[in-house]
Design an enzyme around this catalytic site. Structure first.
Site, PDB file in Angstrom:
ATOM      1  N   ASN A   1      21.435  24.952  35.561  1.00  0.00           N
ATOM      2  CA  ASN A   1      20.124  25.253  36.149  1.00  0.00           C
ATOM      3  C   ASN A   1      20.380  25.827  37.543  1.00  0.00           C
ATOM      4  O   ASN A   1      20.782  25.085  38.437  1.00  0.00           O
ATOM      5  CB  ASN A   1      19.292  23.963  36.230  1.00  0.00           C
ATOM      6  CG  ASN A   1      17.988  24.139  36.985  1.00  0.00           C
ATOM      7  OD1 ASN A   1      17.582  25.270  37.281  1.00  0.00           O
ATOM      8  ND2 ASN A   1      17.329  23.036  37.291  1.00  0.00           N
ATOM      9  N   TRP A   2      20.159  27.108  37.681  1.00  0.00           N
ATOM     10  CA  TRP A   2      20.464  27.758  38.958  1.00  0.00           C
ATOM     11  C   TRP A   2      19.374  27.524  40.009  1.00  0.00           C
ATOM     12  O   TRP A   2      19.539  27.909  41.153  1.00  0.00           O
ATOM     13  CB  TRP A   2      20.676  29.260  38.752  1.00  0.00           C
ATOM     14  CG  TRP A   2      22.005  29.589  38.138  1.00  0.00           C
ATOM     15  CD1 TRP A   2      22.951  28.712  37.667  1.00  0.00           C
ATOM     16  CD2 TRP A   2      22.555  30.906  37.938  1.00  0.00           C
ATOM     17  NE1 TRP A   2      24.033  29.394  37.197  1.00  0.00           N
ATOM     18  CE2 TRP A   2      23.826  30.739  37.339  1.00  0.00           C
ATOM     19  CE3 TRP A   2      22.087  32.202  38.187  1.00  0.00           C
ATOM     20  CZ2 TRP A   2      24.640  31.827  37.007  1.00  0.00           C
ATOM     21  CZ3 TRP A   2      22.895  33.290  37.858  1.00  0.00           C
ATOM     22  CH2 TRP A   2      24.153  33.103  37.277  1.00  0.00           C
ATOM     23  N   LYS A   3      18.238  26.955  39.599  1.00  0.00           N
ATOM     24  CA  LYS A   3      17.137  26.710  40.538  1.00  0.00           C
ATOM     25  C   LYS A   3      16.813  28.023  41.279  1.00  0.00           C
ATOM     26  O   LYS A   3      16.886  29.081  40.676  1.00  0.00           O
ATOM     27  CB  LYS A   3      17.500  25.550  41.473  1.00  0.00           C
ATOM     28  CG  LYS A   3      17.978  24.318  40.678  1.00  0.00           C
ATOM     29  CD  LYS A   3      18.155  23.085  41.487  1.00  0.00           C
ATOM     30  CE  LYS A   3      18.603  21.944  40.581  1.00  0.00           C
ATOM     31  NZ  LYS A   3      18.688  20.662  41.269  1.00  0.00           N
TER      32      LYS A   3
ATOM     33  N   HIS B   1      11.127  19.458  35.268  1.00  0.00           N
ATOM     34  CA  HIS B   1      12.197  19.126  36.222  1.00  0.00           C
ATOM     35  C   HIS B   1      11.600  18.348  37.396  1.00  0.00           C
ATOM     36  O   HIS B   1      10.465  18.603  37.797  1.00  0.00           O
ATOM     37  CB  HIS B   1      12.883  20.398  36.718  1.00  0.00           C
ATOM     38  CG  HIS B   1      14.145  20.101  37.469  1.00  0.00           C
ATOM     39  ND1 HIS B   1      14.137  19.702  38.781  1.00  0.00           N
ATOM     40  CD2 HIS B   1      15.431  20.104  37.066  1.00  0.00           C
ATOM     41  CE1 HIS B   1      15.393  19.473  39.163  1.00  0.00           C
ATOM     42  NE2 HIS B   1      16.198  19.714  38.144  1.00  0.00           N
TER      43      HIS B   1
ATOM     44  N   GLU C   1      12.019  18.569  40.420  1.00  0.00           N
ATOM     45  CA  GLU C   1      11.579  19.410  41.545  1.00  0.00           C
ATOM     46  C   GLU C   1      10.211  20.041  41.264  1.00  0.00           C
ATOM     47  O   GLU C   1       9.437  20.278  42.191  1.00  0.00           O
ATOM     48  CB  GLU C   1      12.664  20.470  41.839  1.00  0.00           C
ATOM     49  CG  GLU C   1      13.880  19.811  42.491  1.00  0.00           C
ATOM     50  CD  GLU C   1      15.212  20.450  42.177  1.00  0.00           C
ATOM     51  OE1 GLU C   1      15.241  21.611  41.735  1.00  0.00           O
ATOM     52  OE2 GLU C   1      16.243  19.770  42.377  1.00  0.00           O
TER      53      GLU C   1
ATOM     54  N   GLU D   1      17.667  12.868  34.311  1.00  0.00           N
ATOM     55  CA  GLU D   1      18.154  13.219  35.639  1.00  0.00           C
ATOM     56  C   GLU D   1      17.571  12.235  36.659  1.00  0.00           C
ATOM     57  O   GLU D   1      16.422  12.407  37.095  1.00  0.00           O
ATOM     58  CB  GLU D   1      17.712  14.640  36.019  1.00  0.00           C
ATOM     59  CG  GLU D   1      18.245  15.719  35.101  1.00  0.00           C
ATOM     60  CD  GLU D   1      18.291  17.078  35.788  1.00  0.00           C
ATOM     61  OE1 GLU D   1      19.382  17.646  35.860  1.00  0.00           O
ATOM     62  OE2 GLU D   1      17.242  17.555  36.266  1.00  0.00           O
TER      63      GLU D   1
ATOM     64  N   GLY E   1      21.647  16.683  43.464  1.00  0.00           N
ATOM     65  CA  GLY E   1      22.057  17.375  44.685  1.00  0.00           C
ATOM     66  C   GLY E   1      22.539  16.459  45.794  1.00  0.00           C
ATOM     67  O   GLY E   1      22.667  16.887  46.946  1.00  0.00           O
TER      68      GLY E   1
ATOM     69  N   SER F   1      24.394  15.707  39.994  1.00  0.00           N
ATOM     70  CA  SER F   1      25.720  15.724  40.639  1.00  0.00           C
ATOM     71  C   SER F   1      26.884  15.728  39.649  1.00  0.00           C
ATOM     72  O   SER F   1      27.949  15.168  39.927  1.00  0.00           O
ATOM     73  CB  SER F   1      25.855  14.564  41.641  1.00  0.00           C
ATOM     74  OG  SER F   1      24.910  14.711  42.690  1.00  0.00           O
TER      75      SER F   1
ATOM     76  N   GLY G   1      23.273  21.486  38.157  1.00  0.00           N
ATOM     77  CA  GLY G   1      22.695  22.348  39.185  1.00  0.00           C
ATOM     78  C   GLY G   1      23.789  23.066  39.955  1.00  0.00           C
ATOM     79  O   GLY G   1      24.334  24.073  39.513  1.00  0.00           O
ATOM     80  N   GLY G   2      24.135  22.531  41.113  1.00  0.00           N
ATOM     81  CA  GLY G   2      25.058  23.196  42.044  1.00  0.00           C
ATOM     82  C   GLY G   2      26.351  23.674  41.408  1.00  0.00           C
ATOM     83  O   GLY G   2      26.820  24.786  41.698  1.00  0.00           O
TER      84      GLY G   2
HETATM   85  P1  13P Z   1      22.864  18.994  40.779  1.00  0.00           P
HETATM   86  O1  13P Z   1      23.860  19.166  39.680  1.00  0.00           O
HETATM   87  O2  13P Z   1      22.981  20.036  41.858  1.00  0.00           O
HETATM   88  O3  13P Z   1      22.834  17.597  41.294  1.00  0.00           O
HETATM   89  O4  13P Z   1      21.415  19.272  40.132  1.00  0.00           O
HETATM   90  C1  13P Z   1      21.063  18.635  38.957  1.00  0.00           C
HETATM   91  C2  13P Z   1      19.810  19.222  38.447  1.00  0.00           C
HETATM   92  O5  13P Z   1      18.743  19.018  39.004  1.00  0.00           O
HETATM   93  C3  13P Z   1      19.887  20.091  37.266  1.00  0.00           C
HETATM   94  O6  13P Z   1      18.627  20.359  36.768  1.00  0.00           O
END
Ligand code: 13P
Length: 244
Positions: A9-11, A90, A92, A160, A166, A204, A225-226
């Site tokens: 997920n590149w957000k 999600h 967020e 999650e 993050g 993470s 994510g990251g």
């Molecule tokens: P991180 O891997 O950056 O913690 O993000 C997880 C996430 O929210 C994937 O949707």
């Protein structure tokens, strides 16, 4: 047998240069034994599609198929751009846009009707974890966010924990195992093919902890994510899942 899924997920990250990441992943993993998905920002979706075995997906969709909803994107539009998946609910989106379980269920239903697989996200906050209400929160989100029409073919659940996203903080494998087992039992109770629905862990995940997380029962992959933003970081996670 559930086919495993490594999802990135590149957000709100990525411009034209980032398409090289998708191309590199497609080159490095021409015939993966797991499903591999990248959810780039919508601006890159059409150009990210069509790279070998790498599926692409949206990060959100509107519940309606079209209409006066400035700035929104429908599931049909994602499909038209080459998506096969869409993330819904999600944390967020729940936090930044106040999305409710009912809205997330409606978006997931729209995804099904467009022929997309919905990756429905759930997870507790730190306060909820520390207050001992994690499984109650998970139950409420599962009951409210997943449409009755969900099947193993059209739905993936992503667990999650909000406090792990993050932050570099990861639950213990025991904590992950407890929640995944709980989700599995709820899915199996409610859906005839609930045993076949994939459950991802997210929060993470990185190359250094992926193998340990993938060894946890009922973990069918990860939503990353990251560590999905660079091929050098995501590729070893895909490999770890292939070897799990
Ligand atoms: P991180 O891997 O950056 O913690 O993000 C997880 C996430 O929210 C994937 O949707």
């Amino acid at each position: 047998m559930r086919r495993k899924l490594a999802a990135g997920n590149w957000k709100m990250n990525g411009t034209t240069d980032s398409l090289g990441v998708v191309a590199e992943l497609a080159d490095t993993h021409p015939d993966p034994s797991v499903d591999v998905l990248i959810c780039p920002p919508a601006t890159l979706l059409a150009r990210a599609a069509g790279h070998g075995a790498i599926a692409v997906g949206g990060q959100d969709c509107h519940a309606a198929t079209s209409g006066a909803h400035t700035g929104d994107i429908s599931a049909d539009m994602l499909k038209d751009a080459g998506a096969t998946y869409v993330i819904t609910g999600h944390s967020e989106r729940r936090t930044d846009h106040g999305e409710t379980d009912a809205e997330i269920a409606a978006k997931s239903q729209a995804a099904y009707e467009a022929g997309l697989i919905a990756v429905i996200c759930i997870g507790e906050t730190l306060d909820e974890r520390e207050g001992g209400t994690t499984l109650t929160v998970i139950d409420t989100q599962l009951a409210g966010s997943i449409p009755e029409t969900a099947t193993a073919a059209n739905t993936v659940i992503a667990y999650e924990p909000v406090w792990a996203i993050g932050t570099g903080k990861v639950p213990t494998t025991g904590q992950i195992a407890e929640v995944h087992a709980h989700i599995r039992s709820r899915l199996s109770e409610r859906f005839v093919d609930g045993d076949g629905m994939r459950i991802l862990y997210g929060g993470s995940v990185k190359a250094s902890n992926a193998a340990e997380i993938f060894a946890v029962p009922e973990v069918d992959g990860a939503l990353v994510g990251g560590a999905s933003l660079k091929a050098a970081d995501f590729s070893p996670i895909i490999s770890a899942l292939e070897n799990a």
